[in-house]
Design an enzyme around this catalytic site. Structure first.
Site, PDB file in Angstrom:
ATOM      1  CG  ASN A   8      -0.250   2.531  -6.578  1.00  0.00           C
ATOM      2  OD1 ASN A   8      -0.275   3.767  -6.587  1.00  0.00           O
ATOM      3  ND2 ASN A   8      -1.344   1.794  -6.506  1.00  0.00           N
ATOM      4  CE  LYS A  10      -1.984   1.505  -2.970  1.00  0.00           C
ATOM      5  NZ  LYS A  10      -2.740   0.504  -2.243  1.00  0.00           N
ATOM      6  CG  HIS A  80      -5.410   0.608  -7.603  1.00  0.00           C
ATOM      7  ND1 HIS A  80      -6.077   0.574  -6.405  1.00  0.00           N
ATOM      8  CD2 HIS A  80      -4.212   0.009  -7.381  1.00  0.00           C
ATOM      9  CE1 HIS A  80      -5.304  -0.011  -5.498  1.00  0.00           C
ATOM     10  NE2 HIS A  80      -4.169  -0.367  -6.068  1.00  0.00           N
ATOM     11  CD  GLU A 129      -2.882  -4.191  -7.404  1.00  0.00           C
ATOM     12  OE1 GLU A 129      -1.735  -4.159  -6.956  1.00  0.00           O
ATOM     13  OE2 GLU A 129      -3.699  -3.275  -7.255  1.00  0.00           O
ATOM     14  N   GLY A 135      -2.987  -3.670   0.827  1.00  0.00           N
ATOM     15  CA  GLY A 135      -2.810  -2.820   2.003  1.00  0.00           C
ATOM     16  C   GLY A 135      -3.116  -3.496   3.326  1.00  0.00           C
ATOM     17  CB  SER A 163       0.259  -7.740   1.378  1.00  0.00           C
ATOM     18  OG  SER A 163      -0.842  -7.042   1.900  1.00  0.00           O
ATOM     19  N   GLY A 184       2.640  -1.353  -3.204  1.00  0.00           N
ATOM     20  CA  GLY A 184       2.040  -0.160  -2.605  1.00  0.00           C
ATOM     21  C   GLY A 184       2.778   0.257  -1.348  1.00  0.00           C
TER      22      GLY A 184
HETATM   23  P1  PGA Z   1      -0.081  -2.855  -1.124  1.00  0.00           P
HETATM   24  O1  PGA Z   1      -0.818  -2.136  -2.350  1.00  0.00           O
HETATM   25  O2  PGA Z   1       1.282  -3.258  -1.575  1.00  0.00           O
HETATM   26  O3  PGA Z   1      -0.051  -1.809  -0.042  1.00  0.00           O
HETATM   27  O4  PGA Z   1      -0.926  -4.025  -0.738  1.00  0.00           O
HETATM   28  C1  PGA Z   1      -0.732  -2.663  -3.636  1.00  0.00           C
HETATM   29  C2  PGA Z   1      -1.584  -1.878  -4.582  1.00  0.00           C
HETATM   30  O5  PGA Z   1      -2.647  -1.401  -4.180  1.00  0.00           O
HETATM   31  O6  PGA Z   1      -1.218  -1.657  -5.751  1.00  0.00           O
END
Ligand code: PGA
Length: 204
Positions: A8, A10, A80, A129, A135, A163, A184
């Site tokens: 993802n 983003k 999401h 999630e 994040g 993460s 992400g």
């Molecule tokens: P992250 O995001 O790996 O940066 O924690 C995951 C997501 O939001 O799908």
């Protein structure tokens, strides 16, 4: 089934040139890359980060399931937590999007934090999630993740997201029992993402 890895991106990267560079560096991993809409067609990516619930009409700024299907997209991330939080997406809106995607022959990946958010749906990919792990660099506890996976027993494919990095990736598959990962931050580094794909590939 081999674990499913979904990237993802983003709202990144900031230019098509950088998007192409990143895409070309990771495409051999055979993962599902979900770039921003504006790069989908140039990259011929197989995943999208969202879509609308109607196929055409007066819906300024929206992108329809039919349009995505026509571009060759296969998977669509829906619900999401960032869209729920910043764009006000509700479970009702997300339900409509899931229906529209299924009708268009797309595979929805529904992001949830609590099992209550999905009770009406069967036969779709779920991504668990936990918001506090998204994040933050603070991955969710493996044992708690395992319990969550067990509580979602009716769903054959559940991904873990939050993460994920190359060190913890295989634990979510091997120890917690997930069928894949939604990545992400670490999907924006070709080197790290390839490491994650390798770590998961080595899971038997
Ligand atoms: P992250 O995001 O790996 O940066 O924690 C995951 C997501 O939001 O799908």
């Amino acid at each position: 089934m081999k674990p499913l890895i979904v990237a993802n991106w983003k709202m990144n990267p900031a230019s098509l040139a950088d998007a192409k560079k990143l895409f070309n560096a990771v495409k051999s991993t055979r993962t599902i890359i979900c770039p921003p809409f504006v790069y989908l067609s140039a990259l011929k990516a197989s995943g999208s980060q969202d879509c609308f619930w109607e196929n055409s009409g007066a819906f300024t700024g929206e992108v329809s399931p039919k349009m995505l299907k026509d571009l060759g997209v296969e998977y669509v991330i829906l619900g999401h937590s960032e869209r729920r939080r910043y764009l006000g997406e509700t479970n009702e809106m997300i339900d409509k999007k899931i229906k529209a995607c299924l009708a268009a022959g797309l595979k929805p990946i529904l992001c949830v934090e609590k099992p209550e958010q999905i009770k009406k749906w069967q036969d779709i990919i779920i991504a668990f999630e936990p918001v506090l792990a998204i994040g933050t660099g603070e991955p969710f506890d493996i044992q708690k993740a395992k319990k969550m996976r067990e509580s979602l027993f009716g769903f054959p494919v559940v991904l873990y997201g939050g993460s994920v990095d190359s060190k913890n990736a295989s634990d979510y598959i091997k120890k917690a029992g997930f069928q894949g990962l939604l990545v992400g931050t670490e999907s924006l580094s070709a080197k790290e993402f390839i490491k994650i794909a390798k770590a998961v590939d080595s899971v038997d």
